[in-house]
Design a protein around this motif. Sequence first.
Motif, PDB file in Angstrom:
ATOM      1  N   ALA A  23       0.876  -1.290  -0.035  1.00 16.43           N
ATOM      2  CA  ALA A  23       0.271   0.085  -0.072  1.00 16.43           C
ATOM      3  C   ALA A  23       0.946   1.314   0.130  1.00 16.43           C
ATOM      4  O   ALA A  23       0.335   2.269  -0.510  1.00 16.43           O
ATOM      5  N   LEU A  24       1.906   1.210   0.931  1.00 14.18           N
ATOM      6  CA  LEU A  24       2.947   2.468   0.706  1.00 14.18           C
ATOM      7  C   LEU A  24       3.633   2.607  -0.376  1.00 14.18           C
ATOM      8  O   LEU A  24       4.063   3.454  -0.930  1.00 14.18           O
ATOM      9  N   GLU A  25       4.150   1.478  -1.212  1.00 13.51           N
ATOM     10  CA  GLU A  25       5.004   1.348  -2.483  1.00 13.51           C
ATOM     11  C   GLU A  25       4.592   1.385  -3.498  1.00 13.51           C
ATOM     12  O   GLU A  25       4.956   1.885  -4.768  1.00 13.51           O
ATOM     13  N   ASP A  26       3.453   0.720  -3.776  1.00 10.50           N
ATOM     14  CA  ASP A  26       2.873   0.323  -5.107  1.00 10.50           C
ATOM     15  C   ASP A  26       1.974   1.672  -5.519  1.00 10.50           C
ATOM     16  O   ASP A  26       1.424   2.427  -4.637  1.00 10.50           O
ATOM     17  N   GLN A  27       1.979   1.958  -6.564  1.00 11.01           N
ATOM     18  CA  GLN A  27       1.316   3.230  -7.210  1.00 11.01           C
ATOM     19  C   GLN A  27      -0.337   3.018  -7.229  1.00 11.01           C
ATOM     20  O   GLN A  27      -0.934   3.933  -7.359  1.00 11.01           O
ATOM     21  N   ARG A  28      -0.691   1.762  -7.284  1.00 13.81           N
ATOM     22  CA  ARG A  28      -2.039   1.723  -7.446  1.00 13.81           C
ATOM     23  C   ARG A  28      -2.602   1.921  -5.944  1.00 13.81           C
ATOM     24  O   ARG A  28      -1.941   1.838  -4.725  1.00 13.81           O
ATOM     25  N   SER A  29      -4.214   2.444  -5.835  1.00 12.92           N
ATOM     26  CA  SER A  29      -4.775   2.644  -4.607  1.00 12.92           C
ATOM     27  C   SER A  29      -5.310   1.293  -3.871  1.00 12.92           C
ATOM     28  O   SER A  29      -4.963   0.235  -4.554  1.00 12.92           O
ATOM     29  N   PRO A  30      -5.588   1.502  -2.484  1.00 18.69           N
ATOM     30  CA  PRO A  30      -5.919   0.149  -1.798  1.00 18.69           C
ATOM     31  C   PRO A  30      -6.897  -0.767  -2.456  1.00 18.69           C
ATOM     32  O   PRO A  30      -6.842  -1.710  -2.530  1.00 18.69           O
ATOM     33  N   SER A  31      -7.808   0.001  -3.030  1.00 17.78           N
ATOM     34  CA  SER A  31      -9.313  -0.516  -3.742  1.00 17.78           C
ATOM     35  C   SER A  31      -8.569  -1.246  -4.868  1.00 17.78           C
ATOM     36  O   SER A  31      -9.026  -2.504  -5.167  1.00 17.78           O
ATOM     37  N   GLN A  32      -7.657  -0.662  -5.673  1.00 17.79           N
ATOM     38  CA  GLN A  32      -7.223  -1.618  -6.868  1.00 17.79           C
ATOM     39  C   GLN A  32      -6.134  -2.758  -6.351  1.00 17.79           C
ATOM     40  O   GLN A  32      -6.314  -3.774  -7.033  1.00 17.79           O
TER      41      GLN A  32
END
Length: 284
Positions: free
Chosen positions: A230-239
């Motif tokens: 969640a901190l490092e990935d560019q996607r949102s938590p929903s994605q």
Amino acid sequence: MESVSNVKIGCIGCGIMGGSVIKAIASKYNPSNIFISTKHPEKAQDFAAKTGVNALKSNLEVAKAADYIFIAVKPAYVKEVLIEIKEAFTTKKTIISMAAGLNLDKLTAFIQPPDLSAPSTDLTFVMPSLVRIMPNLPAMVGEAMTAICHTSEIEEQDLSVVKTLLESCGKAEIVPEKLMDGVTAVSGSGPAYAFMFIEALADAAVRFGMPRAQAYTYAAQTLKGAAAMALEDQRSPSQLKDAVCSPGGTTIEGVISLERHGFRGTVIEAATAAYNKSVDMGRK
């Protein structure tokens, strides 16, 4: 900016939170520049022996020795401590309060003379810069999320030193003071919600036959990995959630069950209850 490695740091009170922050700072910077005091001197001596910092006999000694002073006592004792160390405010100091429910105006009132219109009889008094912080329990393992707010009078270099010091134990961000009650409810109280989730997930694993110790490892590592993404990935938590949910698979069934039982709403209500309590504490 003043070199952080050369600043003198003090901490009055070295319980779980204060001790965790100072231990992290001492591991990154010169511990001989750090001075601590506690209500029970033997505890300060023990902490000093383990970390290399200096245990002093009184709060006033710490305040005189340090330029940046963490106040890590219970909120009920903050006023007493600030009055006790006021004699040290003859040169520029920065006070960093960890006390929940005590806003910057209250901290200022504890230090300033009551009649600001009257000429000061103490010509040597220098009003310290005031900073309020809200760290959280993961400071113990170097993974804190710390919010910082400050009075408008603070110099940029002092604020930068405070932020750099706090980054020793995790992430630190500057926020307006109006967000501090929300910070308390989310990152301050949030670890407790996460621990409950870990415990519940581990209980499920035990139900399915996994040994308890192994269940805790699986549950905790799963949350740790999800948080890192969640901190490092560019996607949102929903994605990211959608990425785990295969069509017609197991995860979407679990997600549907969480939704059916009000998982999101329950978490929001929990944080709201903590927020309301923080607001109430600030009014007293």
